[in-house]
Design a protein around this motif. Structure first.
Motif, PDB file in Angstrom:
ATOM      1  N   ARG A   7     -26.633  -6.649  -6.825  1.00 42.68           N
ATOM      2  CA  ARG A   7     -27.237  -5.806  -7.476  1.00 42.68           C
ATOM      3  C   ARG A   7     -26.109  -5.435  -8.445  1.00 42.68           C
ATOM      4  O   ARG A   7     -25.022  -5.132  -8.085  1.00 42.68           O
ATOM      5  CB  ARG A   7     -28.109  -4.557  -6.889  1.00 42.68           C
ATOM      6  N   SER A   8     -26.442  -5.125  -9.543  1.00 44.97           N
ATOM      7  CA  SER A   8     -25.288  -4.675 -10.629  1.00 44.97           C
ATOM      8  C   SER A   8     -25.387  -3.191 -11.139  1.00 44.97           C
ATOM      9  O   SER A   8     -26.244  -2.639 -10.882  1.00 44.97           O
ATOM     10  CB  SER A   8     -25.386  -5.655 -11.934  1.00 44.97           C
ATOM     11  N   CYS A   9     -24.269  -2.726 -11.761  1.00 44.78           N
ATOM     12  CA  CYS A   9     -24.006  -1.459 -12.383  1.00 44.78           C
ATOM     13  C   CYS A   9     -24.428  -0.373 -11.406  1.00 44.78           C
ATOM     14  O   CYS A   9     -25.003   0.640 -11.648  1.00 44.78           O
ATOM     15  CB  CYS A   9     -25.248  -1.298 -13.605  1.00 44.78           C
ATOM     16  N   LEU A  10     -23.897  -0.556 -10.239  1.00 49.25           N
ATOM     17  CA  LEU A  10     -23.943   0.579  -9.300  1.00 49.25           C
ATOM     18  C   LEU A  10     -23.149   1.805  -9.169  1.00 49.25           C
ATOM     19  O   LEU A  10     -21.934   1.365  -9.512  1.00 49.25           O
ATOM     20  CB  LEU A  10     -24.010  -0.143  -7.881  1.00 49.25           C
ATOM     21  N   LYS A  11     -23.825   2.854  -9.195  1.00 50.57           N
ATOM     22  CA  LYS A  11     -22.838   4.097  -9.214  1.00 50.57           C
ATOM     23  C   LYS A  11     -23.409   4.803  -7.835  1.00 50.57           C
ATOM     24  O   LYS A  11     -24.479   4.717  -7.405  1.00 50.57           O
ATOM     25  CB  LYS A  11     -22.967   5.141 -10.522  1.00 50.57           C
ATOM     26  N   TYR A  12     -22.265   5.691  -7.299  1.00 43.78           N
ATOM     27  CA  TYR A  12     -22.737   6.282  -6.030  1.00 43.78           C
ATOM     28  C   TYR A  12     -22.231   7.884  -6.298  1.00 43.78           C
ATOM     29  O   TYR A  12     -21.341   7.970  -7.104  1.00 43.78           O
ATOM     30  CB  TYR A  12     -21.926   5.669  -5.024  1.00 43.78           C
ATOM     31  N   LEU A  13     -23.411   8.660  -5.732  1.00 44.47           N
ATOM     32  CA  LEU A  13     -23.253  10.144  -5.830  1.00 44.47           C
ATOM     33  C   LEU A  13     -22.693  10.861  -4.626  1.00 44.47           C
ATOM     34  O   LEU A  13     -23.650  10.612  -3.616  1.00 44.47           O
ATOM     35  CB  LEU A  13     -24.317  10.893  -6.243  1.00 44.47           C
ATOM     36  N   LEU A  14     -21.696  11.585  -4.222  1.00 43.85           N
ATOM     37  CA  LEU A  14     -21.362  12.122  -3.308  1.00 43.85           C
ATOM     38  C   LEU A  14     -21.780  13.610  -3.352  1.00 43.85           C
ATOM     39  O   LEU A  14     -21.478  14.314  -4.519  1.00 43.85           O
ATOM     40  CB  LEU A  14     -19.790  12.235  -2.852  1.00 43.85           C
ATOM     41  N   HIS A  15     -22.502  14.150  -2.295  1.00 39.93           N
ATOM     42  CA  HIS A  15     -22.679  15.702  -2.341  1.00 39.93           C
ATOM     43  C   HIS A  15     -21.574  16.329  -1.375  1.00 39.93           C
ATOM     44  O   HIS A  15     -21.597  15.803  -0.107  1.00 39.93           O
ATOM     45  CB  HIS A  15     -24.123  15.717  -1.710  1.00 39.93           C
ATOM     46  N   LEU A  16     -20.874  17.129  -1.940  1.00 43.35           N
ATOM     47  CA  LEU A  16     -19.769  17.562  -1.043  1.00 43.35           C
ATOM     48  C   LEU A  16     -20.043  18.970  -0.461  1.00 43.35           C
ATOM     49  O   LEU A  16     -20.577  19.833  -1.155  1.00 43.35           O
ATOM     50  CB  LEU A  16     -18.611  17.875  -1.929  1.00 43.35           C
ATOM     51  N   ALA A  17     -19.570  19.281   0.632  1.00 40.20           N
ATOM     52  CA  ALA A  17     -19.867  20.467   1.116  1.00 40.20           C
ATOM     53  C   ALA A  17     -18.902  21.533   0.292  1.00 40.20           C
ATOM     54  O   ALA A  17     -17.770  21.285  -0.125  1.00 40.20           O
ATOM     55  CB  ALA A  17     -19.266  20.614   2.620  1.00 40.20           C
ATOM     56  N   HIS A  18     -19.615  22.726   0.205  1.00 43.36           N
ATOM     57  CA  HIS A  18     -18.595  23.881  -0.568  1.00 43.36           C
ATOM     58  C   HIS A  18     -17.761  24.702   0.054  1.00 43.36           C
ATOM     59  O   HIS A  18     -17.871  25.890   0.058  1.00 43.36           O
ATOM     60  CB  HIS A  18     -19.779  24.585  -1.582  1.00 43.36           C
ATOM     61  N   ASP A  19     -16.896  24.214   0.915  1.00 42.33           N
ATOM     62  CA  ASP A  19     -15.764  24.760   1.780  1.00 42.33           C
ATOM     63  C   ASP A  19     -14.634  23.824   1.807  1.00 42.33           C
ATOM     64  O   ASP A  19     -14.501  22.638   1.516  1.00 42.33           O
ATOM     65  CB  ASP A  19     -16.441  25.202   3.171  1.00 42.33           C
ATOM     66  N   ASN A  20     -13.641  24.465   2.100  1.00 44.10           N
ATOM     67  CA  ASN A  20     -12.103  23.837   2.122  1.00 44.10           C
ATOM     68  C   ASN A  20     -12.029  22.961   0.846  1.00 44.10           C
ATOM     69  O   ASN A  20     -11.815  21.785   0.912  1.00 44.10           O
ATOM     70  CB  ASN A  20     -12.043  23.016   3.222  1.00 44.10           C
ATOM     71  N   LEU A  21     -12.507  23.423  -0.332  1.00 40.39           N
ATOM     72  CA  LEU A  21     -12.415  22.655  -1.537  1.00 40.39           C
ATOM     73  C   LEU A  21     -11.253  22.102  -1.640  1.00 40.39           C
ATOM     74  O   LEU A  21     -11.349  20.697  -2.316  1.00 40.39           O
ATOM     75  CB  LEU A  21     -12.517  23.447  -2.836  1.00 40.39           C
ATOM     76  N   ASP A  22     -10.199  22.637  -1.474  1.00 37.71           N
ATOM     77  CA  ASP A  22      -8.652  21.853  -1.739  1.00 37.71           C
ATOM     78  C   ASP A  22      -8.563  20.404  -0.933  1.00 37.71           C
ATOM     79  O   ASP A  22      -7.872  19.468  -1.551  1.00 37.71           O
ATOM     80  CB  ASP A  22      -7.456  22.602  -1.589  1.00 37.71           C
ATOM     81  N   PHE A  23      -9.312  20.349   0.188  1.00 40.68           N
ATOM     82  CA  PHE A  23      -9.118  19.246   1.096  1.00 40.68           C
ATOM     83  C   PHE A  23     -10.115  18.112   0.832  1.00 40.68           C
ATOM     84  O   PHE A  23      -9.798  17.190   1.178  1.00 40.68           O
ATOM     85  CB  PHE A  23      -9.503  19.788   2.507  1.00 40.68           C
ATOM     86  N   ARG A  24     -10.906  18.330   0.058  1.00 43.15           N
ATOM     87  CA  ARG A  24     -11.855  17.163  -0.250  1.00 43.15           C
ATOM     88  C   ARG A  24     -11.499  15.979  -1.139  1.00 43.15           C
ATOM     89  O   ARG A  24     -11.773  15.183  -0.525  1.00 43.15           O
ATOM     90  CB  ARG A  24     -13.196  17.795  -1.118  1.00 43.15           C
ATOM     91  N   LEU A  25     -10.602  16.126  -2.188  1.00 44.04           N
ATOM     92  CA  LEU A  25     -10.418  15.052  -2.703  1.00 44.04           C
ATOM     93  C   LEU A  25      -9.201  14.302  -1.891  1.00 44.04           C
ATOM     94  O   LEU A  25      -9.278  12.916  -1.876  1.00 44.04           O
ATOM     95  CB  LEU A  25      -9.734  15.671  -4.159  1.00 44.04           C
ATOM     96  N   PRO A  26      -8.218  14.697  -1.380  1.00 47.78           N
ATOM     97  CA  PRO A  26      -7.442  13.903  -0.569  1.00 47.78           C
ATOM     98  C   PRO A  26      -8.088  13.449   0.568  1.00 47.78           C
ATOM     99  O   PRO A  26      -7.748  12.150   1.014  1.00 47.78           O
ATOM    100  CB  PRO A  26      -6.424  14.979  -0.078  1.00 47.78           C
ATOM    101  N   GLU A  27      -9.036  13.800   1.234  1.00 45.18           N
ATOM    102  CA  GLU A  27      -9.806  13.385   2.252  1.00 45.18           C
ATOM    103  C   GLU A  27     -10.677  11.881   1.781  1.00 45.18           C
ATOM    104  O   GLU A  27     -10.259  10.928   2.312  1.00 45.18           O
ATOM    105  CB  GLU A  27     -10.880  14.041   3.058  1.00 45.18           C
ATOM    106  N   ILE A  28     -11.288  12.254   0.579  1.00 42.71           N
ATOM    107  CA  ILE A  28     -12.144  11.102   0.170  1.00 42.71           C
ATOM    108  C   ILE A  28     -11.099  10.137  -0.317  1.00 42.71           C
ATOM    109  O   ILE A  28     -11.474   8.830  -0.078  1.00 42.71           O
ATOM    110  CB  ILE A  28     -12.923  11.396  -0.874  1.00 42.71           C
ATOM    111  N   THR A  29     -10.213  10.416  -0.995  1.00 36.35           N
ATOM    112  CA  THR A  29      -9.152   9.381  -1.417  1.00 36.35           C
ATOM    113  C   THR A  29      -8.487   8.340  -0.200  1.00 36.35           C
ATOM    114  O   THR A  29      -8.400   7.319  -0.352  1.00 36.35           O
ATOM    115  CB  THR A  29      -8.029  10.076  -2.248  1.00 36.35           C
ATOM    116  N   ALA A  30      -8.064   9.296   0.707  1.00 35.19           N
ATOM    117  CA  ALA A  30      -7.603   8.543   1.898  1.00 35.19           C
ATOM    118  C   ALA A  30      -8.531   7.680   2.513  1.00 35.19           C
ATOM    119  O   ALA A  30      -7.924   6.567   2.990  1.00 35.19           O
ATOM    120  CB  ALA A  30      -7.104   9.530   3.012  1.00 35.19           C
TER     121      ALA A  30
END
Length: 454
Positions: A7-30
């Motif tokens: 299947r083509s042209c796929l995008k994905y949506l993450l719903h993030l918890a609204h706590d520990n905001l600073d920690f979210r991007l490094p976690e997902i990136t790792a």
């Protein structure tokens, strides 16, 4: 049924918890890095937003993230989005039918949920939202209890609870793929743990630290200030072999007074191994031992895939190391409790970084907490080492005047002799020597605040 690979042209949506905001991007990136994938957000990406749209991923990538993520609540295959319901409709009608058909054919069963962030909708309004999606070509049968496929309409009403707009700022629609691992926060709660101490690390933060360190199956993970082993519990959950050291004999051996309410002394089976046994990961336990983090006890080799730790700050646990400031002319009397002296925070961090440079494998990560006095903090106060590259620096606020920062570093080259004292010549060393007075500043700020409350 068509697979996600066809299947083509796929995008994905993450719903993030609204706590520990600073920690979210490094976690997902790792977690993406464990899959060999970069973090490619869609346009208009906002790091503090509750929803992230990601490109260049497969469904397998998303499933892999969600089997570990503490910061992400749910993940969806994004079918449409827009600032209004009209824009959402146009986006959905423009979505390739061949991408929808495996989940909307007549032999399928489905359910549509409505989720709103920062606003509560009445049940009748939710039904109206679902009925308004009649333009979608769902040919299957609705099943509220056990559907084959779950779809979700998600409305974002911003992050200010005191200023909730009448209409959503943004709307998404997609197919649910997986939920994150928020349940681990409850199932591994320190409240229900067999062996705890005064400074046992919160379960959610322990798992986040393991994710920042990219801990994976069959890794060897070390904690030089192991305490009651909360970080070992989290790392063993992800399949790593774990070990640690601590200068506190009683903690390592599970002896002495209990930190649990209404319990005077620790029981005979209260120890770190018992904690891992409680969660079914005892086979990942290598060992722990009494040792001074400032003294070399390991052979000179790259032994560990990750070093994850929470050094003492001198608040609830003292910062001590073995040794004496006095000249000792005769051997001390036999005792398993050695003479100790102050261990300044700046020395703790210098030793920790030097140890990591020598004993991490190449590409291995060091993750540790750095306490800071907020009025004086600057990025130059983060300890530096020529063999380690700073990956992320995330703040957790403790009070109006103090916080601690989760520092993640990665080994980029092997150590040389000149690196051992490199921090002394580094201009950064003088600023982070200010950490030595953290305890005094902590209680000074606490007393000031209490005086203001009187």
């Amino acid at each position: 049924m068509a697979t996600s690979n066809s299947r083509s042209c796929l995008k994905y949506l993450l719903h993030l918890a609204h706590d520990n905001l600073d920690f979210r991007l490094p976690e997902i990136t790792a977690l993406l890095a464990l899959r060999g994938k970069p973090f490619h957000p869609c346009e208009n990406f906002r790091e503090k937003a509750p929803f992230w749209c990601l490109n260049d991923l497969s469904e397998e990538d998303v499933h892999s993230i969600m089997t570990r993520s503490i910061c992400a609540k749910s993940a969806f295959e994004l079918w449409g989005h827009g600032q209004t319901h009209s824009e959402l409709k146009a986006s959905l009608l423009n979505y390739p039918p061949e991408n929808m058909s495996p989940f909307t054919h007549k032999d399928s069963t489905y359910r549509i949920n409505v989720y709103t962030f920062n606003k509560t909708l009445e049940f009748a309004d939710r039904i109206k939202r679902i009925d308004a999606l009649e333009y979608l070509s769902f040919e299957g049968t609705v099943s509220l209890k056990s559907p084959q496929h779950i779809f979700c309409l998600l409305e974002d009403y911003g992050t200010d609870p005191n200023n909730i707009p009448e209409q959503p700022n943004y709307i998404y629609f997609g197919r649910w793929i997986a939920d994150g691992q928020r349940e681990l926060i409850r199932s591994h709660s320190v409240k229900n743990r067999h062996f705890i101490g005064n400074t046992s690390m919160d379960a959610g933060l322990s798992f986040i630290m393991a994710n920042h360190a990219k801990v994976k199956e069959n890794d060897i993970v070390f904690d030089p200030f192991v305490g009651t082993g909360s970080l070992l519990v989290a790392c063993s959950h992800f399949g790593a072999y774990v070990c640690g050291t601590d200068i506190d004999y009683n903690t390592i051996h599970g002896k002495g007074r209990s930190s649990r309410k209404n319990q005077t002394w620790r029981g005979p089976d209260e120890n770190i191994r018992a904690n891992l046994r409680q969660y079914g990961t005892e086979k990942m336990y290598l060992d722990v031992m009494v040792s001074d983090a400032s003294k070399p006890v390991w052979r000179e080799a790259a032994l560990f895939d990750a070093i994850i730790t929470d050094p003492p700050y001198g608040i609830r646990e003292s910062t001590r190391r073995t040794g004496s400031n006095k000249d000792i002319t005769r051997p001390p009397e036999e005792s398993h409790i050695p003479v100790s002296q102050a261990y300044h925070l700046s020395d703790i961090f210098a030793d920790l970084l030097n140890f990591s440079a020598h004993h991490l494998v190449m590409g291995g990560r060091l993750v540790y907490w750095l306490p800071i006095y907020r009025p004086e903090y600057c990025d130059e106060m983060v300890p530096h080492h020529p063999c380690l590259r700073l990956i992320s620096n995330c703040e957790q606020t403790l009070s109006s005047h103090t916080s601690r920062r989760l520092i993640t570093m990665e080994k980029i080259r092997g150590p040389e002799e000149v690196d051992r004292l490199a921090h002394l010549a580094d201009l950064r060393f003088s600023p982070y020597q200010g950490h030595n007075a953290f305890r005094e500043k902590y209680f000074s700020g606490l007393n000031k605040r209490e005086g203001e409350d009187v």
